[in-house]
Design a protein around this motif. Sequence first.
Motif, PDB file in Angstrom:
ATOM      1  N   GLY A  10      -5.375   0.632  -2.019  1.00 39.81           N
ATOM      2  CA  GLY A  10      -4.709   1.712  -1.307  1.00 39.81           C
ATOM      3  C   GLY A  10      -3.235   1.761  -1.599  1.00 39.81           C
ATOM      4  O   GLY A  10      -2.755   1.173  -2.564  1.00 39.81           O
ATOM      5  N   LEU A  11      -2.532   2.484  -0.744  1.00 41.37           N
ATOM      6  CA  LEU A  11      -1.087   2.678  -0.863  1.00 41.37           C
ATOM      7  C   LEU A  11      -0.383   1.854   0.206  1.00 41.37           C
ATOM      8  O   LEU A  11      -0.758   1.911   1.384  1.00 41.37           O
ATOM      9  CB  LEU A  11      -0.750   4.163  -0.706  1.00 41.37           C
ATOM     10  CG  LEU A  11       0.727   4.542  -0.639  1.00 41.37           C
ATOM     11  CD1 LEU A  11       1.421   4.216  -1.954  1.00 41.37           C
ATOM     12  CD2 LEU A  11       0.864   6.023  -0.296  1.00 41.37           C
ATOM     13  N   VAL A  12       0.629   1.117  -0.214  1.00 42.42           N
ATOM     14  CA  VAL A  12       1.380   0.290   0.725  1.00 42.42           C
ATOM     15  C   VAL A  12       2.836   0.276   0.304  1.00 42.42           C
ATOM     16  O   VAL A  12       3.156   0.447  -0.887  1.00 42.42           O
ATOM     17  CB  VAL A  12       0.795  -1.143   0.758  1.00 42.42           C
ATOM     18  CG1 VAL A  12       0.961  -1.843  -0.572  1.00 42.42           C
ATOM     19  CG2 VAL A  12       1.373  -1.960   1.889  1.00 42.42           C
ATOM     20  N   GLN A  13       3.728   0.092   1.255  1.00 43.90           N
ATOM     21  CA  GLN A  13       5.144  -0.014   0.939  1.00 43.90           C
ATOM     22  C   GLN A  13       5.468  -1.409   0.407  1.00 43.90           C
ATOM     23  O   GLN A  13       4.781  -2.387   0.710  1.00 43.90           O
ATOM     24  CB  GLN A  13       5.981   0.273   2.180  1.00 43.90           C
ATOM     25  CG  GLN A  13       5.987   1.740   2.595  1.00 43.90           C
ATOM     26  CD  GLN A  13       6.983   2.018   3.697  1.00 43.90           C
ATOM     27  OE1 GLN A  13       7.313   1.141   4.486  1.00 43.90           O
ATOM     28  NE2 GLN A  13       7.476   3.249   3.740  1.00 43.90           N
ATOM     29  N   ALA A  14       6.533  -1.477  -0.354  1.00 45.22           N
ATOM     30  CA  ALA A  14       6.996  -2.770  -0.864  1.00 45.22           C
ATOM     31  C   ALA A  14       7.208  -3.738   0.305  1.00 45.22           C
ATOM     32  O   ALA A  14       7.737  -3.356   1.357  1.00 45.22           O
ATOM     33  CB  ALA A  14       8.275  -2.591  -1.649  1.00 45.22           C
ATOM     34  N   ALA A  91      -1.275  -1.084  -9.911  1.00 41.84           N
ATOM     35  CA  ALA A  91      -2.235  -1.125 -11.019  1.00 41.84           C
ATOM     36  C   ALA A  91      -3.622  -0.823 -10.478  1.00 41.84           C
ATOM     37  O   ALA A  91      -3.819  -0.757  -9.263  1.00 41.84           O
ATOM     38  CB  ALA A  91      -2.234  -2.503 -11.687  1.00 41.84           C
ATOM     39  N   VAL A  92      -4.551  -0.674 -11.396  1.00 34.82           N
ATOM     40  CA  VAL A  92      -5.965  -0.682 -11.021  1.00 34.82           C
ATOM     41  C   VAL A  92      -6.421  -2.137 -11.088  1.00 34.82           C
ATOM     42  O   VAL A  92      -6.235  -2.801 -12.116  1.00 34.82           O
ATOM     43  CB  VAL A  92      -6.809   0.194 -11.951  1.00 34.82           C
ATOM     44  CG1 VAL A  92      -8.292   0.102 -11.563  1.00 34.82           C
ATOM     45  CG2 VAL A  92      -6.343   1.645 -11.883  1.00 34.82           C
ATOM     46  N   TYR A  93      -6.997  -2.609 -10.021  1.00 33.18           N
ATOM     47  CA  TYR A  93      -7.452  -3.994  -9.936  1.00 33.18           C
ATOM     48  C   TYR A  93      -8.971  -4.035 -10.137  1.00 33.18           C
ATOM     49  O   TYR A  93      -9.714  -3.306  -9.476  1.00 33.18           O
ATOM     50  CB  TYR A  93      -7.075  -4.589  -8.583  1.00 33.18           C
ATOM     51  CG  TYR A  93      -5.617  -4.958  -8.493  1.00 33.18           C
ATOM     52  CD1 TYR A  93      -4.642  -3.967  -8.467  1.00 33.18           C
ATOM     53  CD2 TYR A  93      -5.206  -6.295  -8.481  1.00 33.18           C
ATOM     54  CE1 TYR A  93      -3.285  -4.302  -8.417  1.00 33.18           C
ATOM     55  CE2 TYR A  93      -3.868  -6.632  -8.430  1.00 33.18           C
ATOM     56  CZ  TYR A  93      -2.909  -5.633  -8.400  1.00 33.18           C
ATOM     57  OH  TYR A  93      -1.579  -5.971  -8.357  1.00 33.18           O
ATOM     58  N   TYR A  94      -9.383  -4.913 -11.045  1.00 30.71           N
ATOM     59  CA  TYR A  94     -10.795  -5.048 -11.392  1.00 30.71           C
ATOM     60  C   TYR A  94     -11.302  -6.432 -10.986  1.00 30.71           C
ATOM     61  O   TYR A  94     -10.674  -7.452 -11.312  1.00 30.71           O
ATOM     62  CB  TYR A  94     -11.006  -4.866 -12.890  1.00 30.71           C
ATOM     63  CG  TYR A  94     -10.682  -3.499 -13.405  1.00 30.71           C
ATOM     64  CD1 TYR A  94      -9.402  -3.185 -13.863  1.00 30.71           C
ATOM     65  CD2 TYR A  94     -11.658  -2.499 -13.443  1.00 30.71           C
ATOM     66  CE1 TYR A  94      -9.096  -1.927 -14.340  1.00 30.71           C
ATOM     67  CE2 TYR A  94     -11.363  -1.237 -13.920  1.00 30.71           C
ATOM     68  CZ  TYR A  94     -10.083  -0.961 -14.369  1.00 30.71           C
ATOM     69  OH  TYR A  94      -9.788   0.294 -14.843  1.00 30.71           O
ATOM     70  N   CYS A  95     -12.437  -6.444 -10.357  1.00 31.37           N
ATOM     71  CA  CYS A  95     -13.119  -7.690 -10.032  1.00 31.37           C
ATOM     72  C   CYS A  95     -13.987  -8.104 -11.211  1.00 31.37           C
ATOM     73  O   CYS A  95     -14.561  -7.248 -11.910  1.00 31.37           O
ATOM     74  CB  CYS A  95     -13.973  -7.464  -8.793  1.00 31.37           C
ATOM     75  SG  CYS A  95     -15.069  -8.813  -8.363  1.00 31.37           S
ATOM     76  N   GLY A 113     -16.323  -4.988 -12.031  1.00 33.14           N
ATOM     77  CA  GLY A 113     -16.375  -3.921 -11.047  1.00 33.14           C
ATOM     78  C   GLY A 113     -15.786  -2.644 -11.603  1.00 33.14           C
ATOM     79  O   GLY A 113     -15.293  -2.605 -12.731  1.00 33.14           O
ATOM     80  N   GLN A 114     -15.819  -1.600 -10.799  1.00 33.06           N
ATOM     81  CA  GLN A 114     -15.376  -0.288 -11.261  1.00 33.06           C
ATOM     82  C   GLN A 114     -13.869  -0.111 -11.128  1.00 33.06           C
ATOM     83  O   GLN A 114     -13.305   0.831 -11.689  1.00 33.06           O
ATOM     84  CB  GLN A 114     -16.096   0.823 -10.470  1.00 33.06           C
ATOM     85  CG  GLN A 114     -15.543   1.097  -9.078  1.00 33.06           C
ATOM     86  CD  GLN A 114     -15.927   0.042  -8.046  1.00 33.06           C
ATOM     87  OE1 GLN A 114     -16.657  -0.910  -8.328  1.00 33.06           O
ATOM     88  NE2 GLN A 114     -15.447   0.213  -6.822  1.00 33.06           N
ATOM     89  N   GLY A 115     -13.210  -0.988 -10.416  1.00 39.67           N
ATOM     90  CA  GLY A 115     -11.766  -0.919 -10.258  1.00 39.67           C
ATOM     91  C   GLY A 115     -11.357  -0.253  -8.955  1.00 39.67           C
ATOM     92  O   GLY A 115     -12.026   0.656  -8.473  1.00 39.67           O
ATOM     93  N   THR A 116     -10.255  -0.721  -8.406  1.00 42.85           N
ATOM     94  CA  THR A 116      -9.696  -0.125  -7.198  1.00 42.85           C
ATOM     95  C   THR A 116      -8.188  -0.009  -7.375  1.00 42.85           C
ATOM     96  O   THR A 116      -7.534  -0.930  -7.862  1.00 42.85           O
ATOM     97  CB  THR A 116     -10.056  -0.953  -5.945  1.00 42.85           C
ATOM     98  OG1 THR A 116      -9.600  -0.276  -4.769  1.00 42.85           O
ATOM     99  CG2 THR A 116      -9.463  -2.346  -5.978  1.00 42.85           C
ATOM    100  N   GLN A 117      -7.654   1.145  -6.986  1.00 44.36           N
ATOM    101  CA  GLN A 117      -6.233   1.412  -7.204  1.00 44.36           C
ATOM    102  C   GLN A 117      -5.388   0.756  -6.116  1.00 44.36           C
ATOM    103  O   GLN A 117      -5.684   0.901  -4.928  1.00 44.36           O
ATOM    104  CB  GLN A 117      -5.972   2.919  -7.210  1.00 44.36           C
ATOM    105  CG  GLN A 117      -4.513   3.307  -7.366  1.00 44.36           C
ATOM    106  CD  GLN A 117      -3.975   3.022  -8.751  1.00 44.36           C
ATOM    107  OE1 GLN A 117      -4.606   3.335  -9.756  1.00 44.36           O
ATOM    108  NE2 GLN A 117      -2.773   2.434  -8.821  1.00 44.36           N
ATOM    109  N   VAL A 118      -4.355   0.066  -6.540  1.00 50.93           N
ATOM    110  CA  VAL A 118      -3.344  -0.470  -5.638  1.00 50.93           C
ATOM    111  C   VAL A 118      -2.008   0.158  -6.028  1.00 50.93           C
ATOM    112  O   VAL A 118      -1.584   0.052  -7.187  1.00 50.93           O
ATOM    113  CB  VAL A 118      -3.253  -2.006  -5.721  1.00 50.93           C
ATOM    114  CG1 VAL A 118      -2.050  -2.519  -4.940  1.00 50.93           C
ATOM    115  CG2 VAL A 118      -4.533  -2.635  -5.195  1.00 50.93           C
ATOM    116  N   THR A 119      -1.377   0.828  -5.085  1.00 47.98           N
ATOM    117  CA  THR A 119      -0.095   1.468  -5.329  1.00 47.98           C
ATOM    118  C   THR A 119       0.922   0.952  -4.330  1.00 47.98           C
ATOM    119  O   THR A 119       0.690   1.022  -3.123  1.00 47.98           O
ATOM    120  CB  THR A 119      -0.203   2.993  -5.219  1.00 47.98           C
ATOM    121  OG1 THR A 119      -1.194   3.472  -6.140  1.00 47.98           O
ATOM    122  CG2 THR A 119       1.128   3.651  -5.538  1.00 47.98           C
ATOM    123  N   VAL A 120       2.032   0.424  -4.852  1.00 45.35           N
ATOM    124  CA  VAL A 120       3.087  -0.114  -4.006  1.00 45.35           C
ATOM    125  C   VAL A 120       4.318   0.762  -4.178  1.00 45.35           C
ATOM    126  O   VAL A 120       4.875   0.858  -5.285  1.00 45.35           O
ATOM    127  CB  VAL A 120       3.400  -1.573  -4.368  1.00 45.35           C
ATOM    128  CG1 VAL A 120       4.437  -2.139  -3.393  1.00 45.35           C
ATOM    129  CG2 VAL A 120       2.134  -2.423  -4.361  1.00 45.35           C
TER     130      VAL A 120
END
Length: 122
Positions: A10-14, A91-95, A113-120
């Motif tokens: 997901g989206l998170v602040q620094a 980045a997109v994080y892959y398991c 895995g299919q990847g999950t988006q992490v946005t900081v």
Amino acid sequence: QVQLVESGGGLVQAGGSLRLSCAASGPIFSIDVMGWYRQVPGKQRELVAAVTFGGTTNYKDSVKGRFTISRDNAKNTVYLQMNSLKPEDTAVYYCTAARVILTTTSGEYDYWGQGTQVTVSS
């Protein structure tokens, strides 16, 4: 067929935190190594953290002290607790599950895995 299902991006602040989860399902007898990679556009996928069945961990230098990887062998699940997140962690994080032994056939196999988006955000 083995599937890896990720959640928690997901989206998170620094400075914030996120927890990624990845559950492996299918005809699994055992999984030697479970881990997380990440990739940004135009760059190679890079290892973030990995953990063996016995609990030995390995981390990318830039995440040491901020990220913690753990796994539940009974559930074939791996977690990545990410604290003190920085914009450069975006980045997109892959398991991944490596050297998987199946109940249905011989040999060892690797899965992603299919990847999950992490946005900081800064």
